[in-house]
Design an enzyme around this catalytic site. Structure first.
Site, short mmCIF file in Angstrom:
data_model
loop_
_atom_site.label_atom_id
_atom_site.label_comp_id
_atom_site.label_asym_id
_atom_site.label_seq_id
_atom_site.Cartn_x
_atom_site.Cartn_y
_atom_site.Cartn_z
N TYR A 24 0.83 -1.21 0.00
CA TYR A 24 0.00 0.00 0.00
C TYR A 24 0.87 1.26 0.00
O TYR A 24 0.62 2.22 -0.72
CB TYR A 24 -0.96 -0.01 1.20
CG TYR A 24 -1.78 1.26 1.29
CD1 TYR A 24 -2.75 1.54 0.33
CD2 TYR A 24 -1.57 2.18 2.32
CE1 TYR A 24 -3.49 2.71 0.39
CE2 TYR A 24 -2.31 3.35 2.39
CZ TYR A 24 -3.26 3.61 1.42
OH TYR A 24 -3.99 4.78 1.47
N SER A 106 -3.20 13.68 8.02
CA SER A 106 -4.15 13.36 6.95
C SER A 106 -5.59 13.26 7.49
O SER A 106 -5.80 12.84 8.63
CB SER A 106 -3.76 12.01 6.33
OG SER A 106 -4.82 11.48 5.56
N GLN A 127 -4.55 18.13 6.75
CA GLN A 127 -4.89 17.88 5.34
C GLN A 127 -6.35 17.49 5.21
O GLN A 127 -6.85 16.65 5.96
CB GLN A 127 -4.01 16.76 4.77
CG GLN A 127 -4.34 16.39 3.32
CD GLN A 127 -5.30 15.22 3.21
OE1 GLN A 127 -5.30 14.33 4.06
NE2 GLN A 127 -6.15 15.23 2.19
N TYR A 129 -9.64 16.35 2.65
CA TYR A 129 -10.29 15.94 1.40
C TYR A 129 -11.69 16.54 1.43
O TYR A 129 -12.31 16.63 2.50
CB TYR A 129 -10.41 14.42 1.32
CG TYR A 129 -9.13 13.69 0.98
CD1 TYR A 129 -8.50 13.88 -0.24
CD2 TYR A 129 -8.55 12.80 1.88
CE1 TYR A 129 -7.33 13.20 -0.56
CE2 TYR A 129 -7.38 12.11 1.57
CZ TYR A 129 -6.78 12.33 0.34
OH TYR A 129 -5.64 11.65 0.01
N THR A 155 -6.29 18.78 -0.42
CA THR A 155 -5.85 17.88 -1.49
C THR A 155 -6.92 17.78 -2.58
O THR A 155 -8.07 17.43 -2.30
CB THR A 155 -5.53 16.48 -0.92
OG1 THR A 155 -4.50 16.65 0.06
CG2 THR A 155 -5.06 15.52 -2.00
N ARG A 164 -5.01 0.86 -7.95
CA ARG A 164 -3.66 0.44 -7.61
C ARG A 164 -3.61 -1.08 -7.66
O ARG A 164 -4.15 -1.76 -6.78
CB ARG A 164 -3.28 0.98 -6.24
CG ARG A 164 -3.41 2.50 -6.24
CD ARG A 164 -2.98 3.17 -4.97
NE ARG A 164 -3.44 4.56 -4.98
CZ ARG A 164 -3.87 5.21 -3.91
NH1 ARG A 164 -3.86 4.63 -2.73
NH2 ARG A 164 -4.28 6.45 -4.01
N LYS A 254 -3.07 21.14 -2.61
CA LYS A 254 -2.11 20.07 -2.90
C LYS A 254 -2.60 19.21 -4.06
O LYS A 254 -3.73 18.70 -4.02
CB LYS A 254 -1.91 19.20 -1.66
CG LYS A 254 -1.05 17.97 -1.88
CD LYS A 254 -0.75 17.29 -0.56
CE LYS A 254 0.09 16.05 -0.74
NZ LYS A 254 -0.67 14.90 -1.25
N HIS A 278 0.33 13.10 -6.21
CA HIS A 278 -0.05 12.16 -5.15
C HIS A 278 0.94 10.98 -5.10
O HIS A 278 0.56 9.85 -4.82
CB HIS A 278 -1.47 11.64 -5.39
CG HIS A 278 -2.27 11.44 -4.13
ND1 HIS A 278 -3.12 12.38 -3.63
CD2 HIS A 278 -2.33 10.41 -3.26
CE1 HIS A 278 -3.69 11.93 -2.53
NE2 HIS A 278 -3.22 10.73 -2.27
N ARG A 281 0.17 7.99 -7.42
CA ARG A 281 -0.89 7.08 -6.97
C ARG A 281 -2.24 7.40 -7.60
O ARG A 281 -3.23 6.74 -7.32
CB ARG A 281 -1.01 7.14 -5.45
CG ARG A 281 0.22 6.63 -4.74
CD ARG A 281 0.29 7.09 -3.30
NE ARG A 281 -0.56 6.38 -2.38
CZ ARG A 281 -0.29 5.21 -1.84
NH1 ARG A 281 0.81 4.58 -2.16
NH2 ARG A 281 -1.11 4.66 -0.97
C1 FNR Z 1 -0.18 9.38 0.37
N1 FNR Z 1 -0.52 10.66 -0.03
C2 FNR Z 1 -1.58 11.31 0.57
N2 FNR Z 1 -1.88 12.60 0.24
C3 FNR Z 1 -2.89 13.24 0.85
O1 FNR Z 1 -3.12 14.41 0.55
N3 FNR Z 1 -3.64 12.61 1.82
C4 FNR Z 1 -3.40 11.34 2.20
O2 FNR Z 1 -4.07 10.79 3.07
C5 FNR Z 1 -2.35 10.63 1.55
N4 FNR Z 1 -2.07 9.34 1.88
C6 FNR Z 1 -0.98 8.71 1.34
C7 FNR Z 1 -0.64 7.43 1.75
C8 FNR Z 1 0.49 6.82 1.26
C9 FNR Z 1 0.87 5.46 1.73
C10 FNR Z 1 1.30 7.49 0.30
C11 FNR Z 1 2.56 6.86 -0.25
C12 FNR Z 1 0.95 8.74 -0.13
C13 FNR Z 1 0.34 11.40 -0.99
C14 FNR Z 1 1.49 12.08 -0.24
O3 FNR Z 1 1.03 13.13 0.57
C15 FNR Z 1 2.53 12.66 -1.20
O4 FNR Z 1 1.91 13.49 -2.14
C16 FNR Z 1 3.35 11.59 -1.92
O5 FNR Z 1 3.62 10.52 -1.06
C17 FNR Z 1 4.65 12.19 -2.43
O6 FNR Z 1 5.39 11.26 -3.15
P1 FNR Z 1 6.59 10.40 -2.52
O7 FNR Z 1 7.48 11.34 -1.78
O8 FNR Z 1 5.96 9.40 -1.62
O9 FNR Z 1 7.23 9.79 -3.71
#
Ligand code: FNR
Length: 380
Positions: A24, A106, A127, A129, A155, A164, A254, A278, A281
């Protein structure tokens, strides 16, 4: 293994977490092209080595949204962190505070706003949503305000969840009922350290912030269904007025990857934006953050505070993002791996590593202050 770098924490996380949780964190959407590009494009940015510049005193401090930070780095929002470490959000928030970096909680955290605030950590960012039930959102924002949250990270790149594949293959998604539960349980039994520390002693694992509207549902399967049913896909720039009415502090949008959207963000009266996909993702095939950042910084960097995330795995990467035009950088997987692999101490260690790496990168590119990092430290 003694961890020397973020990549080591990734390996420690892989060994410690049940398979479905590691996948995940580690995975991206679809074929994961954007996830790979985030890392590869950043790594490919070449730095300009400079010498004999008196770099005996390097100052990493910076200001973001009126807040003094020890370095231009914040922990970005990561959902479900309380499953990676015992009460993981509280541990990470403490580590961030000790390092002088903001922590972003989050919406989809295990530990609720009140729990993080009660742990005595200083002002953290929240953060959000956009959820269909605006009354619920108003209450959530009021809670964040009462807890002293100093910025709102809104976000916008998840109106619908990207698929995914790894989550399906691991049994995290699309495996309802007993069969899915048993599969995850089997993976948990293979990680007894985690099962004891987090699985048993880190409870409750419910999503603290959204518990009031989850109506008693707690399973992981419910969590994904709930996102699909409750995130508001009809949200537009006009909804920022609602946020402004409910939140009087800084608002950071974001998930901006396009210059036109960045201009809208600046016009909307937001205080900041995060260039982000993100973490690869959501829209697979989208630009990497490193590729999108320069044009956005150029277009709106003088009107709105531009931050960035995506693929940052070292202090060198932080310096690269700053050179491409961002004023600050959010860590994502870097701190999630650290929490999973080494708990709060792991997060603290990763922040120390990143700080030291920024310092060395600045010294060797011949800049002594964060504000002096710009495109001229890039080669070619
Ligand atoms: C996230 N990201 C994310 N973003 C957000 O706004 N709310 C969230 O709850 C989450 N949850 C989340 C879970 C996991 C497991 C990951 C890996 C990512 C996105 C996160 O804030 C961020 O944008 C990315 O992780 C940045 O990329 P890198 O540094 O992980 O490559």
């Amino acid at each position: 293994m003694k961890a020397a770098a973020v990549s080591d924490y990734r390996e420690l996380a892989r060994r410690r977490l049940p398979h479905f949780l590691f996948e995940y964190i580690d995975g991206g959407s679809y074929a994961e092209a954007t996830l790979r590009r985030n890392v590869a494009d950043l790594e490919a940015i070449t730095l300009r080595q400079r010498v004999l510049k008196d770099v005996s005193s390097i100052d990493l401090s910076t200001q973001l949204f009126g807040q003094s930070l020890a370095m231009p780095v914040a922990l970005g929002p990561i959902g479900l962190a309380g499953l990676y470490g015992r009460r993981g959000e509280v541990q990470a928030a403490r580590a961030a505070q000790a390092a002088g970096a903001p922590f972003t909680l989050s919406t989809m955290a295990v530990c609720a706003i009140d729990e993080v605030a009660a742990a005595g950590v200083g002002p953290f960012w929240f953060q959000l949503y956009m959820i269909r039930d605006r009354g619920f959102m108003r209450d959530l924002l009021a809670k964040a305000k009462a807890a002293g949250c100093s910025a709102l990270v809104f976000t916008v790149d998840l109106p619908v969840p990207g698929a995914r594949y790894r989550d399906v293959r691991s049994g995290l998604a699309g495996a309802p009922g007993l069969a899915g539960g048993l599969r995850r349980f089997g993976q948990t039994l293979a990680r007894p350290g985690w099962a004891w520390d987090v699985g048993l002693n880190g409870r409750p694992h419910s999503l603290g912030n959204v518990a009031p509207v989850l109506a008693g549902q707690t399973g992981l399967e419910d969590f994904f269904a709930w996102i699909r049913d409750n995130f508001d896909a009809a949200t537009t720039w006009r909804d920022l007025a609602f946020l402004r009415g409910a939140w009087d502090g800084p608002i950071i949008i974001k998930g901006v990857l396009d210059v036109e959207d960045a201009r809208e963000a600046a016009r909307s009266g937001a205080d900041g934006l995060v260039v982000s996909n993100h973490g690869g993702r959501q829209l697979d095939g989208a630009l990497s953050s490193a590729a999108a950042l320069p044009a956005i910084a150029q277009a709106v960097g003088d009107q709105i505070t531009v931050l960035a995330d995506g693929g940052v795995r070292s202090g060198l990467d932080v310096v690269r993002m700053l050179a491409l035009g961002s004023k600050g950088v959010l860590l994502g997987r870097a701190w999630a791996y650290a929490l999973a692999g080494g708990g709060g101490a792991g997060v603290a260690h990763v922040l120390q590593l990143i700080e030291a790496e920024i310092q060395v990168a600045m010294a060797l590119t011949g800049v002594a202050r964060v504000g002096d990092i710009g495109p001229d430290i890039l080669a070619g």
